[in-house]
Design a protein around this motif. Structure first.
Motif, short mmCIF file in Angstrom:
data_model
loop_
_atom_site.label_atom_id
_atom_site.label_comp_id
_atom_site.label_asym_id
_atom_site.label_seq_id
_atom_site.Cartn_x
_atom_site.Cartn_y
_atom_site.Cartn_z
N PRO A 27 0.80 -1.22 0.00
CA PRO A 27 0.00 0.00 0.00
C PRO A 27 0.84 1.28 0.00
O PRO A 27 0.38 2.32 -0.47
N LEU A 28 2.06 1.21 0.51
CA LEU A 28 2.92 2.39 0.57
C LEU A 28 3.75 2.57 -0.70
O LEU A 28 4.49 3.55 -0.83
N GLY A 29 3.64 1.63 -1.63
CA GLY A 29 4.38 1.73 -2.87
C GLY A 29 5.88 1.56 -2.72
O GLY A 29 6.67 2.10 -3.49
N ILE A 30 6.28 0.78 -1.72
CA ILE A 30 7.69 0.52 -1.46
C ILE A 30 8.07 -0.82 -2.08
O ILE A 30 7.39 -1.82 -1.88
N GLY A 31 9.16 -0.83 -2.83
CA GLY A 31 9.60 -2.08 -3.45
C GLY A 31 10.04 -3.11 -2.42
O GLY A 31 10.72 -2.77 -1.44
N TYR A 32 9.64 -4.34 -2.62
CA TYR A 32 10.05 -5.43 -1.73
C TYR A 32 10.22 -6.69 -2.59
O TYR A 32 9.41 -7.62 -2.54
N PRO A 33 11.28 -6.71 -3.39
CA PRO A 33 11.44 -7.81 -4.36
C PRO A 33 11.65 -9.16 -3.69
O PRO A 33 12.18 -9.24 -2.57
N ASP A 34 11.25 -10.19 -4.39
CA ASP A 34 11.43 -11.55 -3.88
C ASP A 34 12.91 -11.88 -3.76
O ASP A 34 13.75 -11.43 -4.56
N SER A 35 13.23 -12.70 -2.76
CA SER A 35 14.61 -13.14 -2.55
C SER A 35 14.65 -14.66 -2.56
O SER A 35 13.62 -15.34 -2.54
N MET A 36 15.85 -15.20 -2.53
CA MET A 36 16.01 -16.65 -2.51
C MET A 36 15.55 -17.25 -1.18
O MET A 36 15.43 -18.48 -1.06
N ARG A 37 15.28 -16.41 -0.20
CA ARG A 37 14.75 -16.92 1.07
C ARG A 37 13.35 -17.51 0.90
O ARG A 37 12.86 -18.22 1.79
N LEU A 38 12.72 -17.23 -0.23
CA LEU A 38 11.41 -17.81 -0.49
C LEU A 38 11.45 -19.34 -0.54
O LEU A 38 10.41 -19.98 -0.40
N ARG A 39 12.62 -19.92 -0.75
CA ARG A 39 12.69 -21.39 -0.79
C ARG A 39 12.14 -21.98 0.51
O ARG A 39 11.44 -23.01 0.49
N HIS A 40 12.47 -21.37 1.63
CA HIS A 40 11.96 -21.87 2.91
C HIS A 40 10.43 -21.81 2.95
O HIS A 40 9.78 -22.72 3.47
N ILE A 41 9.87 -20.73 2.43
CA ILE A 41 8.42 -20.54 2.49
C ILE A 41 7.72 -21.49 1.53
O ILE A 41 6.67 -22.06 1.84
N ALA A 42 8.31 -21.69 0.36
CA ALA A 42 7.75 -22.68 -0.58
C ALA A 42 7.80 -24.07 0.02
O ALA A 42 6.84 -24.85 -0.10
N TRP A 43 8.93 -24.41 0.65
CA TRP A 43 9.05 -25.70 1.34
C TRP A 43 7.95 -25.84 2.39
O TRP A 43 7.30 -26.89 2.50
N LEU A 44 7.73 -24.78 3.16
CA LEU A 44 6.72 -24.82 4.22
C LEU A 44 5.33 -25.05 3.64
O LEU A 44 4.57 -25.89 4.13
N GLY A 45 5.00 -24.30 2.58
CA GLY A 45 3.69 -24.47 1.97
C GLY A 45 3.46 -25.88 1.47
O GLY A 45 2.40 -26.48 1.71
#
Length: 248
Positions: free
Chosen positions: A147-165
């Motif tokens: 909502p604030l228009g601040i960039g927050y690009p995806d990182s390789m840390r998403l692997r943990h979250i994908a594993w969790l899902g």
């Protein structure tokens, strides 16, 4: 998933990134609506502080570190009630979260990785608890920055979250009273690498961007809008069951 120390290091790195965003917010930003329904940015950070404070308590052996059953009929209602019960100025909320997140990481670093602890509605081993904390900070960072228009690009840390899902799909199916199907996921990482979860010969397959997969699991993106491809008898229903967090 990576090693236990690796998960904690990535949790700390995700929190560092969020802290750098929060440190630049104006007073008006803190009080503006987030993408979490009914919560301001300050409310989101307060929620993160409250749950991070519960991590060392849970690791010490408390059966219910948050006491959510006394606050609502389900986890979401309880977390909302807890936020409403402790209103505070943004500066106080920021300081509270900063202290809590450091104490949480310190407690996770010294926890026995093989000893399950009670966390909200589930029993988790500390490596999985660390992963859920990473997933929650990432999802709520999106609630703040979007909502604030601040960039927050995806990182390789998403692997943990994908594993969790992927690995909590049986839990999600249990909540729905259904047996979990065999499933294979082939996801494209932020750097273009391929992450694979499950049995490659499974009939049901989900493919596409890892960031979309994680957003669907965080309920930040509808499956129909995700760009993910499903194939086989159960892939579409699995995508709708996907979640990166506990609920009752």
């Amino acid at each position: 998933m990576n090693s236990y120390p690796g998960v904690i290091d990535d949790l700390a790195a995700e929190q560092d990134r969020l802290e750098s965003v929060l440190a630049r917010l104006t007073p008006a930003d803190w009080l503006s609506p987030s993408a979490a329904a009914g919560w301001t940015v300050a409310d989101v950070v307060l929620h993160l502080a409250q749950t991070e404070e519960a991590v060392p308590v849970a690791l010490s052996g408390s059966a219910d570190a948050i006491g959510w059953r006394d606050l609502g009929d389900n986890v979401d209602d309880a977390m909302n009630a807890l936020v409403r019960a402790q209103p505070a100025a943004p500066a106080e909320v920021f300081a509270r979260w900063r202290a809590a997140r450091r104490a949480s990481v310190a407690a996770l670093r010294t926890a026995d990785p093989k000893q399950p602890v009670q966390w909200v509605a589930s029993s988790l081993k500390p490596p999985t608890l660390a992963t859920t904390r990473l997933a929650e900070h990432w999802a709520h960072a999106l609630d703040i920055t979007g909502p604030l228009g601040i960039g927050y690009p995806d990182s390789m840390r998403l692997r943990h979250i994908a594993w969790l899902g992927f690995h909590t799909l049986p839990y999600a199916y249990r909540l729905a009273g259904q047996p979990a199907p065999d499933l294979f996921c082939e996801l494209t990482a932020p750097d273009g690498a391929t992450w694979r979860f499950g049995d490659p010969v499974a009939e049901s397959v989900i493919t596409g961007p890892a960031g979309a997969f994680c957003r669907v699991g965080a309920l930040r993106l509808a499956p129909a809008d995700s760009g993910l491809t499903t194939r086989g008898p159960h892939a579409e229903t699995a995508l709708h069951a996907l979640r990166n967090y506990a609920a009752t």
